[in-house]
Write a protein that holds these residues in place. Structure first.
Motif, PDB file in Angstrom:
ATOM      1  N   HIS A 126       0.814  -1.215   0.000  1.00  0.00           N
ATOM      2  CA  HIS A 126       0.000   0.000   0.000  1.00  0.00           C
ATOM      3  C   HIS A 126       0.849   1.268   0.000  1.00  0.00           C
ATOM      4  N   GLU A 127       1.995   1.215   0.702  1.00  0.00           N
ATOM      5  CA  GLU A 127       2.885   2.360   0.694  1.00  0.00           C
ATOM      6  C   GLU A 127       3.493   2.585  -0.700  1.00  0.00           C
ATOM      7  N   ALA A 128       3.789   1.487  -1.353  1.00  0.00           N
ATOM      8  CA  ALA A 128       4.379   1.579  -2.708  1.00  0.00           C
ATOM      9  C   ALA A 128       3.334   2.064  -3.691  1.00  0.00           C
ATOM     10  N   ALA A 129       2.082   1.734  -3.485  1.00  0.00           N
ATOM     11  CA  ALA A 129       1.002   2.138  -4.420  1.00  0.00           C
ATOM     12  C   ALA A 129       0.682   3.603  -4.256  1.00  0.00           C
TER      13      ALA A 129
END
Length: 179
Positions: A175-178
């Motif tokens: 989610h952080e990467a998205a």
């Protein structure tokens, strides 16, 4: 070990009894197991004596048949006392066969009677000790089995937590990467 009343009853009635042996179960290392072994010692001794007497009786009968040339039909009444009018021609041999046969059958009957599961008899004491021993053993095994089961559940729960933690971290990173 002599019960004088039992001895007098034996002389008068032909049926007697001994004084029971006193056993202190607190002196045994393995408790109920050793007490059960002591309870079975008397019937085992009677059985051994009865089988030895039977073997001697059959040996006398076989020797009588083979050495004297008497037929087996004349010897069988001495073994089983079927005929009340036993032949008197073989006095010493017949007496020895009858005596050892009587000792053997009496010992075997004593074995059977002492193994009856009635209170006061050796069979009852042996069964009682076996039940107490297995009950105590089940308690010991049950508590250790319960603790093993609990530790297995705890270990399984910890593994699930690790898997959930790994999954949570992987999801958080995704989610952080998205974003």
């Amino acid at each position: 070990h002599i019960s004088w009343i039992g001895f007098l009853a034996f002389l008068i009635l032909g049926l007697g009894w001994p004084k029971p042996m006193q056993v202190n179960p607190h002196r045994f290392k393995r408790g109920y197991l050793d007490l059960g072994v002591v309870a079975l010692a008397g019937p085992l001794a009677s059985l051994t004596f009865g089988l030895a007497g039977l073997l001697i009786t059959l040996g006398f009968a076989a020797a009588l048949v083979s050495f004297s040339g008497v037929s087996t039909e004349k010897v069988l009444p001495y073994l089983f006392r079927l005929d009340p009018d036993l032949p008197q021609s073989l006095n010493v041999q017949a007496l020895s066969i009858a005596f050892t046969g009587y000792l053997a059958t009496t010992s075997l009957w004593l074995t059977f009677i002492s193994l009856l599961p009635l209170p006061g008899m050796d069979g009852f004491a042996a069964i009682y000790c076996a039940v107490l021993y297995f009950r105590e053993r089940r308690k010991k095994n049950g508590s250790s089995a319960a603790s093993e089961f609990t530790s297995a559940l705890t270990k399984q729960h910890q593994q699930r937590n690790k898997i959930a933690e790994i999954h949570f971290k992987a999801g958080a990173q995704f989610h952080e990467a998205a974003q």
